[in-house]
Design an enzyme around this catalytic site. Structure first.
Site, PDB file in Angstrom:
ATOM      1  N   ASP A   8      49.020  79.886  16.080  1.00  0.00           N
ATOM      2  CA  ASP A   8      49.617  79.065  17.128  1.00  0.00           C
ATOM      3  C   ASP A   8      48.715  77.864  17.374  1.00  0.00           C
ATOM      4  O   ASP A   8      47.529  78.013  17.675  1.00  0.00           O
ATOM      5  CB  ASP A   8      49.739  79.932  18.400  1.00  0.00           C
ATOM      6  CG  ASP A   8      50.427  79.185  19.539  1.00  0.00           C
ATOM      7  OD1 ASP A   8      50.842  78.026  19.335  1.00  0.00           O
ATOM      8  OD2 ASP A   8      50.532  79.779  20.632  1.00  0.00           O
ATOM      9  N   ASP A 104      55.003  74.507  16.125  1.00  0.00           N
ATOM     10  CA  ASP A 104      53.564  74.737  16.253  1.00  0.00           C
ATOM     11  C   ASP A 104      53.132  76.179  15.996  1.00  0.00           C
ATOM     12  O   ASP A 104      51.982  76.534  16.202  1.00  0.00           O
ATOM     13  CB  ASP A 104      53.078  74.280  17.638  1.00  0.00           C
ATOM     14  CG  ASP A 104      53.714  75.081  18.761  1.00  0.00           C
ATOM     15  OD1 ASP A 104      54.819  75.621  18.550  1.00  0.00           O
ATOM     16  OD2 ASP A 104      53.111  75.168  19.833  1.00  0.00           O
ATOM     17  N   GLU A 105      54.053  77.026  15.546  1.00  0.00           N
ATOM     18  CA  GLU A 105      53.678  78.419  15.279  1.00  0.00           C
ATOM     19  C   GLU A 105      54.203  78.862  13.919  1.00  0.00           C
ATOM     20  O   GLU A 105      55.275  78.427  13.508  1.00  0.00           O
ATOM     21  CB  GLU A 105      54.280  79.351  16.343  1.00  0.00           C
ATOM     22  CG  GLU A 105      53.795  79.067  17.748  1.00  0.00           C
ATOM     23  CD  GLU A 105      54.422  80.021  18.775  1.00  0.00           C
ATOM     24  OE1 GLU A 105      54.844  81.125  18.388  1.00  0.00           O
ATOM     25  OE2 GLU A 105      54.499  79.622  19.946  1.00  0.00           O
TER      26      GLU A 105
HETATM   27 MG   LIG Z   1      51.331  76.371  20.706  1.00  0.00          MG
END
Ligand SMILES: [Mg+2]
Length: 409
Positions: A8, A104-105
């Site tokens: 993350d 974003d992951e």
């Molecule tokens: Mg994040």
């Protein structure tokens, strides 16, 4: 046991903004759709703005009340996408099983990379450092044996942290967490569970399963599997999210290749691994093969040729690659690396040639060989030539030395 990471990127938008404009460093940063629009909302915030109470989704003027020093910047989505791709390029060094979860992951299945790069925790540490050094962004990473627990791990400690959730510690670590921490448990499910006195993930795990399925149906059963650590879905292949243009592998051998037999061994291994991946991806038959050769002086050549007919067969790749080699490497040689890739995938009709009439028969044999290797390991069925030097087979080229389809090979 599988080794799954969930990576993350911390405060992703705000962190990218600080990279693009270093004068923002140390300031309270709020990223929003449009600054002009006072009714706009906060899309993301820096770590320190978060500490002041600024939340994603908050109206700008409310955020400014909480944090008067907040510097507002307009979101630059194209930049976030390009940073996201740069980060994924780093993941690709470790695996091609990369499943994005938002921009974003990502989940990464690194089970087959452990032999080469170290334990899941060590790989997580390498990724954490590389992303930080090369891109100036921080990540939090969860390391576990399934996707749900890996995700819990990346949430557990952030920013810039790694959490391992193992068979030994999950009861202490995960089972004490509030049930709302579990993936896909929203506010209303949380309230329903809590009414039944199911407050922690551990509570959910040990509640009678008939009771759970009576109250929550199939969905409840699924959540209970998550809580018990029995979730076992696959991390999807990176390529499943984008069109594949080529599939290739390369090997840097443990010693220089000096005879044609050496070359044949390595081309056999490479061809079988490329063929196996082409078949796995179910993307049709390629019509072009590329051979990459680098010698011990690090001089390299790349040569491309059309296959006699579109083919998924290892033996066709092997034959073509070997012919290309002989044609292009004359005299004495000392080879450090070899690579084979195929491209030009064609799902449509193809011309019938004499050779292609034999194709179905060969294809069945090829599949049988893949199946046996899949069941009993790569070493179970090796062509005679490979047995001449088994050290080449130390690593399974299908899962290691993987060159990304969009790569340079
Ligand atoms: Mg994040």
């Amino acid at each position: 046991m599988r080794v799954i990471l969930h990576v993350d990127l911390n405060n992703f938008y705000a962190s990218v903004e600080m990279k693009l404009d270093p004068s923002l460093k140390g300031k309270f940063v709020g990223v929003c759709g449009s600054i002009e629009n006072r009714h706009g909302i906060i899309l993301a915030k820096s770590e320190n703005a978060k500490k002041m109470g600024v939340k994603t989704g908050m109206v700008i003027k409310d955020a400014l009340k909480l944090c008067p020093e907040l510097v507002l910047v307009e979101a630059k989505h194209d930049k976030y996408i390009s940073y996201s791709n740069l980060v994924r390029d780093i993941y690709r060094k470790y695996t091609d099983k990369i499943e994005p979860f938002g921009i974003d992951e990502c989940w990464l299945d690194v089970t087959n990379s452990v032999k080469m790069f170290g334990s899941g925790e060590e790989i997580a540490e390498q990724i954490r450092q590389t992303v930080k050094n090369e891109l100036g962004l921080t990540v939090s990473i969860g390391v576990s044996f399934n996707k749900v627990f890996a995700k819990l791990g990346s949430d557990y400690k952030k920013p810039d942290a790694i959490t391992v959730i193992s068979n030994d510690n999950y009861k202490n670590l995960v089972w004490n967490m509030g049930v709302e921490n579990l993936l896909f448990v929203g506010r209303s499910t949380k309230q329903k569970l809590e009414k039944l006195n199911i407050k922690t993930i551990g509570n959910l795990a040990i509640t009678d399963s008939d009771f759970i399925s009576k109250k929550f149906g199939k969905w409840g059963e699924t959540l209970q599997t998550y809580a018990k650590g029995e979730e076992n879905s696959e991390v999807l292949l990176d390529e499943e999210h984008s069109e594949i243009k080529s599939v290739g592998n390369s090997i840097t051998s443990y010693r220089d290749l000096v005879t044609l037999d050496d070359v044949k061994i390595v081309l056999t291994i490479l061809s079988e691994s490329v063929s196996a991946r082409v078949n796995d991806y179910k993307i049709g038959k390629p019509d072009t093969l590329t051979l990459f050769v680098r010698d011990s002086e690090l001089v390299s050549i790349t040569r491309q040729v059309k296959l006699d007919y579109p083919s998924c067969l290892a033996e066709d790749y092997e034959k073509t690659a070997y012919q290309l080699f002989i044609k292009n490497v004359k005299g004495k040689f000392s080879i450090r690396s070899l690579g084979v890739s195929v491209s030009g995938f064609n799902k449509g009709d193809e011309q019938i040639s004499f050779d292609s009439l034999n194709y179905d028969k060969k294809s069945k044999l090829n599949d049988a060989v893949s199946d046996i290797k899949h069941k009993y390991g790569n070493e179970s069925l090796l062509k005679g030539i490979v047995l001449k030097d088994k050290k080449f087979m130390k690593e399974d080229p299908k899962t290691e030395h993987v060159v990304h389809p969009d790569g340079h090979l």
